[in-house]
Design a protein around this motif. Structure first.
Motif, short mmCIF file in Angstrom:
data_model
loop_
_atom_site.label_atom_id
_atom_site.label_comp_id
_atom_site.label_asym_id
_atom_site.label_seq_id
_atom_site.Cartn_x
_atom_site.Cartn_y
_atom_site.Cartn_z
N PRO A 287 -80.54 64.26 83.78
CA PRO A 287 -79.73 64.27 83.81
C PRO A 287 -78.38 63.49 82.53
CG PRO A 287 -79.42 62.95 85.28
CD PRO A 287 -81.06 62.69 85.06
N LEU A 288 -77.47 64.58 82.39
CA LEU A 288 -76.75 63.70 81.04
C LEU A 288 -75.13 63.57 81.87
CD1 LEU A 288 -76.08 66.75 78.36
CD2 LEU A 288 -77.37 63.80 78.18
N ASP A 289 -74.87 62.28 81.81
CA ASP A 289 -73.88 61.80 82.23
C ASP A 289 -72.30 62.38 81.98
OD1 ASP A 289 -71.28 60.54 83.15
OD2 ASP A 289 -71.89 58.16 83.17
N THR A 290 -71.41 62.90 82.00
CA THR A 290 -70.00 63.71 81.14
C THR A 290 -68.96 63.02 81.97
OG1 THR A 290 -69.98 65.15 82.89
CG2 THR A 290 -71.33 66.02 80.91
N SER A 291 -69.37 61.94 82.46
CA SER A 291 -67.69 61.20 82.60
C SER A 291 -67.01 60.82 81.58
CB SER A 291 -68.17 60.13 83.79
OG SER A 291 -69.60 59.01 83.41
N GLY A 292 -66.13 60.84 81.21
CA GLY A 292 -64.84 60.44 80.20
C GLY A 292 -65.35 61.26 78.90
N VAL A 293 -65.83 62.79 78.93
CA VAL A 293 -65.57 62.78 78.23
C VAL A 293 -64.98 64.40 78.70
CG1 VAL A 293 -67.04 65.09 76.38
CG2 VAL A 293 -67.95 63.00 77.66
N SER A 294 -63.91 64.77 77.56
CA SER A 294 -63.41 66.18 77.84
C SER A 294 -63.27 66.53 76.95
CB SER A 294 -61.93 65.73 78.25
OG SER A 294 -60.93 64.50 77.54
N ALA A 295 -62.84 68.57 76.99
CA ALA A 295 -62.02 68.46 75.76
C ALA A 295 -60.43 68.88 75.64
CB ALA A 295 -62.50 70.26 76.19
N GLY A 296 -60.22 68.98 73.95
CA GLY A 296 -58.62 68.94 73.58
C GLY A 296 -58.22 69.63 73.08
N GLN B 288 -64.98 73.14 77.22
CA GLN B 288 -64.74 72.37 78.43
C GLN B 288 -65.71 73.16 78.76
OE1 GLN B 288 -63.15 69.53 79.98
NE2 GLN B 288 -64.30 69.52 81.06
N GLN B 289 -65.94 74.19 79.08
CA GLN B 289 -66.81 75.13 79.77
C GLN B 289 -68.00 74.47 79.23
OE1 GLN B 289 -66.64 79.34 79.86
NE2 GLN B 289 -64.64 79.00 80.29
N ARG B 290 -68.22 74.26 78.30
CA ARG B 290 -69.50 73.67 76.58
C ARG B 290 -69.60 72.12 77.21
NH1 ARG B 290 -69.55 74.90 70.75
NH2 ARG B 290 -71.85 73.74 71.25
N ILE B 291 -69.00 71.64 77.69
CA ILE B 291 -68.50 70.30 78.12
C ILE B 291 -70.00 70.35 79.47
CG2 ILE B 291 -67.95 67.81 78.87
CD1 ILE B 291 -65.81 69.07 76.67
N GLU B 292 -69.78 71.04 80.58
CA GLU B 292 -70.08 70.80 81.79
C GLU B 292 -70.97 71.71 81.62
OE1 GLU B 292 -66.62 73.70 83.92
OE2 GLU B 292 -65.53 71.64 83.88
N SER B 293 -71.75 71.99 81.18
CA SER B 293 -72.76 73.34 81.28
C SER B 293 -74.47 72.76 80.58
CB SER B 293 -73.04 74.48 80.06
OG SER B 293 -72.96 73.91 78.39
N CYS B 294 -72.95 71.10 79.42
CA CYS B 294 -75.04 69.80 79.19
C CYS B 294 -75.04 69.39 80.46
CB CYS B 294 -74.04 68.87 78.33
SG CYS B 294 -73.54 69.77 76.55
N THR B 295 -76.40 69.31 81.32
CA THR B 295 -76.44 69.00 82.47
C THR B 295 -77.47 68.25 82.67
OG1 THR B 295 -77.39 71.36 83.04
CG2 THR B 295 -75.00 70.40 83.73
N SER B 296 -78.78 68.08 80.99
CA SER B 296 -80.09 68.09 81.24
C SER B 296 -79.89 67.04 79.83
CB SER B 296 -80.73 68.78 81.21
OG SER B 296 -82.48 68.77 81.15
N ILE B 297 -80.67 66.03 79.62
CA ILE B 297 -80.69 65.22 77.85
C ILE B 297 -81.45 66.00 76.79
CG2 ILE B 297 -82.44 63.56 77.22
CD1 ILE B 297 -82.17 62.08 78.99
N ASP B 298 -82.39 66.58 78.26
CA ASP B 298 -82.54 68.12 76.30
C ASP B 298 -82.61 69.17 75.81
OD1 ASP B 298 -83.20 69.53 78.73
OD2 ASP B 298 -84.86 70.33 79.03
N GLN B 299 -80.98 69.50 76.20
CA GLN B 299 -79.88 70.30 75.77
C GLN B 299 -79.68 69.64 74.61
OE1 GLN B 299 -77.80 70.75 79.53
NE2 GLN B 299 -77.16 72.48 78.40
N ALA B 300 -80.11 68.30 74.44
CA ALA B 300 -78.93 68.06 73.34
C ALA B 300 -79.82 67.88 72.45
CB ALA B 300 -79.14 66.05 73.29
N ASN B 301 -81.01 68.67 72.24
CA ASN B 301 -81.76 69.11 70.61
C ASN B 301 -80.93 69.80 70.29
OD1 ASN B 301 -83.68 66.14 71.00
ND2 ASN B 301 -84.36 67.34 72.68
N SER B 302 -80.59 71.05 71.67
CA SER B 302 -80.38 72.35 70.58
C SER B 302 -78.39 72.67 70.65
CB SER B 302 -80.42 73.62 71.09
OG SER B 302 -80.74 73.06 72.93
#
Length: 284
Positions: free
Chosen positions: A8-17, A69-83
């Motif tokens: 899992p990815l930790d999205t705490s401390g990450v927000s949209a602006g 914000q929706q894109r941030i919340e959709s980042c749930t898995s490390i392997d998504q970081a490759n695309s």
């Protein structure tokens, strides 16, 4: 690919602006009247307010912020970081926050704001035109993902590790804020600004050296080609590269292509933050 695993990815401390209003732009230390986009890349601690920026329509800004914000919340898995660039920003934050506590006593995690258009920060109003930046007042690193397209246009790389280097550089400014180096450099004008930027490059290299260590490392073993993409990017954003043949070293704020390449390499080859003391040498 640079990230490995499917944890899992930790999205705490990450927000949209975004949509923080137009008006004056918060700009990085020692930039003077240089207001072109290329001169603002990797701007450090926007505190001097100058110039202006157009403001986005409030409806469009709200839409952009909601989509981010929706894109941030959709980042749930490390392997998504490759695309996905947004997931890559978050995964790099995770990796940095894994590595730096092992290298530095008293390290605290900075926040990350992913934005588009104009944004209000603890250091004043800012704009995407500035490129990525770190604000010490709110201990937050700010990124517009569209910046990576501009970086490639300038001759840098938009490869995964080059993008991660951008994040690691801004986190380097956070480390400088924690150690007091950032405030010290601010008091020294352009020379201090150059030393701050080169130290952040070096600290980014230190992270890269440790980020693929061990069986639980988030990054897969880095290749020579990936490191070369970072070197290419560091050279592309040197003051002399950006300003061209008429470049005046006395007006530099971020360091030459050679200096930026050298200090990233110093950090990467040594893996030792103590080797990054750009304030202890006259040979930058």
């Amino acid at each position: 690919m640079t990230f490995q695993g499917s944890g899992p990815l930790d999205t705490s401390g990450v927000s949209a602006g975004g949509g923080g209003g137009g008006g004056r732009i918060a700009m990085g230390g020692g930039l003077g009247l240089v207001v072109t986009v290329v001169a603002l890349l990797f701007g450090v601690n926007p505190g001097d307010l100058m110039g202006g920026s157009g403001s986005m329509g409030s409806q469009q800004s709200a839409t952009d912020q909601s989509e981010l914000q929706q894109r941030i919340e959709s980042c749930t898995s490390i392997d998504q970081a490759n695309s996905d660039d947004v997931c890559r920003l978050i995964a790099t934050k995770n990796s940095l926050n894994d590595v730096w506590p092992t290298l530095m006593n008293g390290y605290t995690d900075p926040d990350m704001k992913i934005f588009s258009g104009d944004i209000s920060t603890g250091c004043g109003a800012a704009s995407s035109a500035m490129g990525p930046f770190y604000c010490p007042s709110d201990e937050t690193a700010y990124f517009d993902p569209s910046f990576f397209q501009e970086l490639k246009r300038m001759g840098g790389s938009d490869g995964p590790l080059a993008q991660e280097y951008v994040v690691a550089h801004e986190f380097g400014h956070h480390i400088e804020n924690l150690t007091g180096v950032l405030a010290k450099g601010q008091r020294m004008g352009n020379d201090g600004s150059v030393r701050i930027e080169l130290q952040a490059d070096c600290l980014a290299g230190v992270w890269a050296q440790h980020a693929d260590d061990g069986p639980d490392a988030m990054l897969a073993p880095l290749t020579d080609d990936q490191i070369a993409s970072v070197i290419q990017t560091a050279k592309a954003i040197g003051d002399d590269t950006i300003q061209g043949s008429g470049s005046n070293p006395e007006g530099w704020t971020h360091g030459s292509a050679r200096q930026r390449q050298r200090w990233f390499t110093t950090g990467y080859q040594s893996g030792d933050p103590s080797r990054c003391d750009t304030f202890a040498t006259d040979d930058l």
